[in-house]
Motif scaffolding. Sequence first.
Motif, PDB file in Angstrom:
ATOM      1  N   ALA A 244       0.841  -1.201   0.000  1.00  0.00           N
ATOM      2  CA  ALA A 244       0.000   0.000   0.000  1.00  0.00           C
ATOM      3  C   ALA A 244       0.874   1.248   0.000  1.00  0.00           C
ATOM      4  O   ALA A 244       0.618   2.215  -0.748  1.00  0.00           O
ATOM      5  N   ASP A 245       1.917   1.248   0.826  1.00  0.00           N
ATOM      6  CA  ASP A 245       2.820   2.403   0.865  1.00  0.00           C
ATOM      7  C   ASP A 245       3.598   2.539  -0.435  1.00  0.00           C
ATOM      8  O   ASP A 245       3.796   3.657  -0.940  1.00  0.00           O
ATOM      9  N   LEU A 246       4.050   1.416  -0.985  1.00  0.00           N
ATOM     10  CA  LEU A 246       4.786   1.470  -2.252  1.00  0.00           C
ATOM     11  C   LEU A 246       3.898   2.024  -3.358  1.00  0.00           C
ATOM     12  O   LEU A 246       4.307   2.915  -4.119  1.00  0.00           O
ATOM     13  N   LEU A 247       2.678   1.526  -3.458  1.00  0.00           N
ATOM     14  CA  LEU A 247       1.775   1.990  -4.515  1.00  0.00           C
ATOM     15  C   LEU A 247       1.415   3.459  -4.328  1.00  0.00           C
ATOM     16  O   LEU A 247       1.268   4.195  -5.321  1.00  0.00           O
ATOM     17  N   ALA A 248       1.296   3.904  -3.083  1.00  0.00           N
ATOM     18  CA  ALA A 248       1.013   5.322  -2.844  1.00  0.00           C
ATOM     19  C   ALA A 248       2.142   6.190  -3.379  1.00  0.00           C
ATOM     20  O   ALA A 248       1.908   7.263  -3.968  1.00  0.00           O
ATOM     21  N   GLU A 249       3.378   5.751  -3.180  1.00  0.00           N
ATOM     22  CA  GLU A 249       4.519   6.493  -3.716  1.00  0.00           C
ATOM     23  C   GLU A 249       4.562   6.431  -5.242  1.00  0.00           C
ATOM     24  O   GLU A 249       4.797   7.443  -5.918  1.00  0.00           O
ATOM     25  N   LEU A 250       4.332   5.248  -5.802  1.00  0.00           N
ATOM     26  CA  LEU A 250       4.403   5.090  -7.256  1.00  0.00           C
ATOM     27  C   LEU A 250       3.271   5.810  -7.968  1.00  0.00           C
ATOM     28  O   LEU A 250       3.418   6.230  -9.128  1.00  0.00           O
ATOM     29  N   ALA A 251       2.123   5.972  -7.289  1.00  0.00           N
ATOM     30  CA  ALA A 251       0.971   6.623  -7.920  1.00  0.00           C
ATOM     31  C   ALA A 251       1.278   8.068  -8.296  1.00  0.00           C
ATOM     32  O   ALA A 251       0.634   8.635  -9.188  1.00  0.00           O
ATOM     33  N   ARG A 252       2.263   8.657  -7.653  1.00  0.00           N
ATOM     34  CA  ARG A 252       2.622  10.044  -7.950  1.00  0.00           C
ATOM     35  C   ARG A 252       3.166  10.207  -9.368  1.00  0.00           C
ATOM     36  O   ARG A 252       3.158  11.313  -9.911  1.00  0.00           O
ATOM     37  N   PHE A 253       3.624   9.108  -9.959  1.00  0.00           N
ATOM     38  CA  PHE A 253       4.306   9.206 -11.247  1.00  0.00           C
ATOM     39  C   PHE A 253       3.380   9.012 -12.448  1.00  0.00           C
ATOM     40  O   PHE A 253       3.799   9.214 -13.580  1.00  0.00           O
ATOM     41  N   ASP A 254       2.144   8.573 -12.230  1.00  0.00           N
ATOM     42  CA  ASP A 254       1.210   8.343 -13.341  1.00  0.00           C
ATOM     43  C   ASP A 254       1.817   7.387 -14.371  1.00  0.00           C
ATOM     44  O   ASP A 254       1.908   7.677 -15.564  1.00  0.00           O
ATOM     45  N   LEU A 255       2.230   6.209 -13.895  1.00  0.00           N
ATOM     46  CA  LEU A 255       2.908   5.220 -14.734  1.00  0.00           C
ATOM     47  C   LEU A 255       1.981   4.645 -15.799  1.00  0.00           C
ATOM     48  O   LEU A 255       0.751   4.705 -15.695  1.00  0.00           O
ATOM     49  N   ALA A 256       2.600   4.024 -16.801  1.00  0.00           N
ATOM     50  CA  ALA A 256       1.822   3.364 -17.846  1.00  0.00           C
ATOM     51  C   ALA A 256       0.939   2.277 -17.256  1.00  0.00           C
ATOM     52  O   ALA A 256      -0.246   2.156 -17.611  1.00  0.00           O
ATOM     53  N   LEU A 269      -4.879  -8.537  -2.917  1.00  0.00           N
ATOM     54  CA  LEU A 269      -4.732  -8.040  -4.282  1.00  0.00           C
ATOM     55  C   LEU A 269      -5.870  -7.100  -4.661  1.00  0.00           C
ATOM     56  O   LEU A 269      -5.654  -6.082  -5.336  1.00  0.00           O
ATOM     57  N   ILE A 270      -7.076  -7.407  -4.231  1.00  0.00           N
ATOM     58  CA  ILE A 270      -8.211  -6.515  -4.504  1.00  0.00           C
ATOM     59  C   ILE A 270      -7.995  -5.174  -3.813  1.00  0.00           C
ATOM     60  O   ILE A 270      -8.295  -4.110  -4.380  1.00  0.00           O
ATOM     61  N   GLY A 271      -7.455  -5.212  -2.606  1.00  0.00           N
ATOM     62  CA  GLY A 271      -7.143  -3.972  -1.917  1.00  0.00           C
ATOM     63  C   GLY A 271      -6.127  -3.140  -2.677  1.00  0.00           C
ATOM     64  O   GLY A 271      -6.241  -1.903  -2.749  1.00  0.00           O
ATOM     65  N   LEU A 272      -5.144  -3.800  -3.276  1.00  0.00           N
ATOM     66  CA  LEU A 272      -4.150  -3.077  -4.063  1.00  0.00           C
ATOM     67  C   LEU A 272      -4.763  -2.536  -5.352  1.00  0.00           C
ATOM     68  O   LEU A 272      -4.410  -1.437  -5.793  1.00  0.00           O
ATOM     69  N   ARG A 273      -5.687  -3.278  -5.938  1.00  0.00           N
ATOM     70  CA  ARG A 273      -6.396  -2.764  -7.120  1.00  0.00           C
ATOM     71  C   ARG A 273      -7.129  -1.473  -6.770  1.00  0.00           C
ATOM     72  O   ARG A 273      -7.083  -0.483  -7.516  1.00  0.00           O
ATOM     73  N   ARG A 274      -7.794  -1.471  -5.624  1.00  0.00           N
ATOM     74  CA  ARG A 274      -8.542  -0.276  -5.213  1.00  0.00           C
ATOM     75  C   ARG A 274      -7.611   0.890  -4.904  1.00  0.00           C
ATOM     76  O   ARG A 274      -7.964   2.051  -5.111  1.00  0.00           O
ATOM     77  N   ALA A 275      -6.415   0.572  -4.431  1.00  0.00           N
ATOM     78  CA  ALA A 275      -5.473   1.628  -4.054  1.00  0.00           C
ATOM     79  C   ALA A 275      -4.751   2.213  -5.262  1.00  0.00           C
ATOM     80  O   ALA A 275      -4.220   3.329  -5.176  1.00  0.00           O
ATOM     81  N   TRP A 276      -4.710   1.462  -6.360  1.00  0.00           N
ATOM     82  CA  TRP A 276      -3.939   1.900  -7.526  1.00  0.00           C
ATOM     83  C   TRP A 276      -4.836   2.691  -8.469  1.00  0.00           C
ATOM     84  O   TRP A 276      -5.824   2.160  -8.981  1.00  0.00           O
ATOM     85  N   PRO A 277      -4.515   3.948  -8.745  1.00  0.00           N
ATOM     86  CA  PRO A 277      -5.419   4.776  -9.549  1.00  0.00           C
ATOM     87  C   PRO A 277      -5.281   4.585 -11.051  1.00  0.00           C
ATOM     88  O   PRO A 277      -6.102   5.096 -11.819  1.00  0.00           O
ATOM     89  N   GLY A 278      -4.252   3.859 -11.480  1.00  0.00           N
ATOM     90  CA  GLY A 278      -3.988   3.748 -12.909  1.00  0.00           C
ATOM     91  C   GLY A 278      -4.309   2.379 -13.469  1.00  0.00           C
ATOM     92  O   GLY A 278      -5.051   1.581 -12.882  1.00  0.00           O
ATOM     93  N   THR A 279      -3.724   2.102 -14.618  1.00  0.00           N
ATOM     94  CA  THR A 279      -3.944   0.833 -15.313  1.00  0.00           C
ATOM     95  C   THR A 279      -3.320  -0.316 -14.533  1.00  0.00           C
ATOM     96  O   THR A 279      -2.162  -0.239 -14.112  1.00  0.00           O
ATOM     97  N   LEU A 280      -4.090  -1.387 -14.375  1.00  0.00           N
ATOM     98  CA  LEU A 280      -3.595  -2.599 -13.719  1.00  0.00           C
ATOM     99  C   LEU A 280      -3.558  -3.741 -14.717  1.00  0.00           C
ATOM    100  O   LEU A 280      -4.578  -4.088 -15.324  1.00  0.00           O
ATOM    101  N   VAL A 281      -2.361  -4.323 -14.880  1.00  0.00           N
ATOM    102  CA  VAL A 281      -2.205  -5.596 -15.586  1.00  0.00           C
ATOM    103  C   VAL A 281      -2.149  -6.672 -14.514  1.00  0.00           C
ATOM    104  O   VAL A 281      -1.347  -6.592 -13.589  1.00  0.00           O
ATOM    105  N   MET A 282      -2.991  -7.683 -14.644  1.00  0.00           N
ATOM    106  CA  MET A 282      -3.039  -8.748 -13.638  1.00  0.00           C
ATOM    107  C   MET A 282      -2.590 -10.068 -14.244  1.00  0.00           C
ATOM    108  O   MET A 282      -3.074 -10.475 -15.299  1.00  0.00           O
ATOM    109  N   ASN A 283      -1.630 -10.707 -13.586  1.00  0.00           N
ATOM    110  CA  ASN A 283      -1.260 -12.075 -13.913  1.00  0.00           C
ATOM    111  C   ASN A 283      -1.961 -12.954 -12.886  1.00  0.00           C
ATOM    112  O   ASN A 283      -1.551 -12.994 -11.728  1.00  0.00           O
ATOM    113  N   PRO A 284      -3.026 -13.673 -13.269  1.00  0.00           N
ATOM    114  CA  PRO A 284      -3.889 -14.322 -12.281  1.00  0.00           C
ATOM    115  C   PRO A 284      -3.321 -15.565 -11.611  1.00  0.00           C
ATOM    116  O   PRO A 284      -3.990 -16.141 -10.745  1.00  0.00           O
TER     117      PRO A 284
END
Length: 357
Positions: A244-256, A269-284
């Motif tokens: 959660a902390d890592l994604l919060a930091e990475l979200a600042r960059f507006d990554l691909a 994983l669902i919690g991380l999906r909700r926390a990530w504001p950008g595109t998510l590629v999922m390897n199931p």
Amino acid sequence: MTTLFDRYRLGGLDLPNRVVMAPMSRVRAAAGGLATPSMAAYYAQRATAGLIVSEGVQPSLIGQSNPGTPGLHTDEQVASWRPVTDAVHVNGGRIFAQIMHGGRVSHPDTTGFQPVGPSAVAAVGDVFTPNGPRPAPVPRALDTAEIPEHARSYAEAARRAVEAGFDGVELHGANGYLISQFLSSNANLRTDAYGGSITNRIRFAVEAVAATVDAVGADRTAIRLSPGGTFWGVEETEVPELYADLLAELARFDLAYLHLEATADEDVLIGLRRAWPGTLVMNPVVPMGPKHTDRSAADHWLGLGADLISFGRAFIANPDLVERLRTDLPLAPADLNTYYQGGDNGYLTYSAFQHSA
């Protein structure tokens, strides 16, 4: 309802479907870490994927993990990749390079150097070398002053990747390699600004991403992560909080995009999906685990909010995987014995589905 075959806008790229070819080591590079004509043919055959992510590409010689893998740290390597990216683009595809620094998962027989890592703690298991499997050696712990150089190596390789014609890069932050080692609580025993607390353990990942964004732009930069994964003996404490902390930091960059592996419980994983504001590629599925990604798993994760779905091993024996999924055709099995043996057998010998008369 979103399907695998809907179009998707990824930065400046228009993807014709939501199928991603996951990065997979195939160890077919020539001496000097050069890409080959066979690699151009291999990736071109799979250009119907919405996006291809290449095999792991080392950003430096000391960052090389396995023998037979390609690099992006010399002019000759850049030149060797151009026919590969050209072949993908001519066939209508899009391709990112996965930048992979092996860290402690390496061997002097492969690189001529003692591997480096956050701490002097060996990986668990045997590593591949030109002389066969060997126990993972104890790495040299990086000095604090050296760490920014290794973070910048991702950015320098990314510049070369764009020069070579790649549409972007994915930093390999998963599966027990260098970024993952810094995130770990047992591979990283540091007491400086790069170890101990969650804030310190995520620092290297954030610095590597920041340098890469500065080098090639946010819309050309992505990262792959394996929350809670135990590859090569890494362990992580406080997994939901760490990521959660890592994604919060990475979200600042507006990554691909963010590329997640299913290495944690689904609720995490669902919690991380909700926390990530950008595109998510999922390897199931867990890479190299007993399960393979199939249409059912893909649809499940699209329903949970993933934007794109990555398929790994299914692409090895099914260069026309997108069409097979679209028309519900059977998938051909891949020969495990030819995954890493080199040569064109088990590499260029799989064909598109043959309809009987």
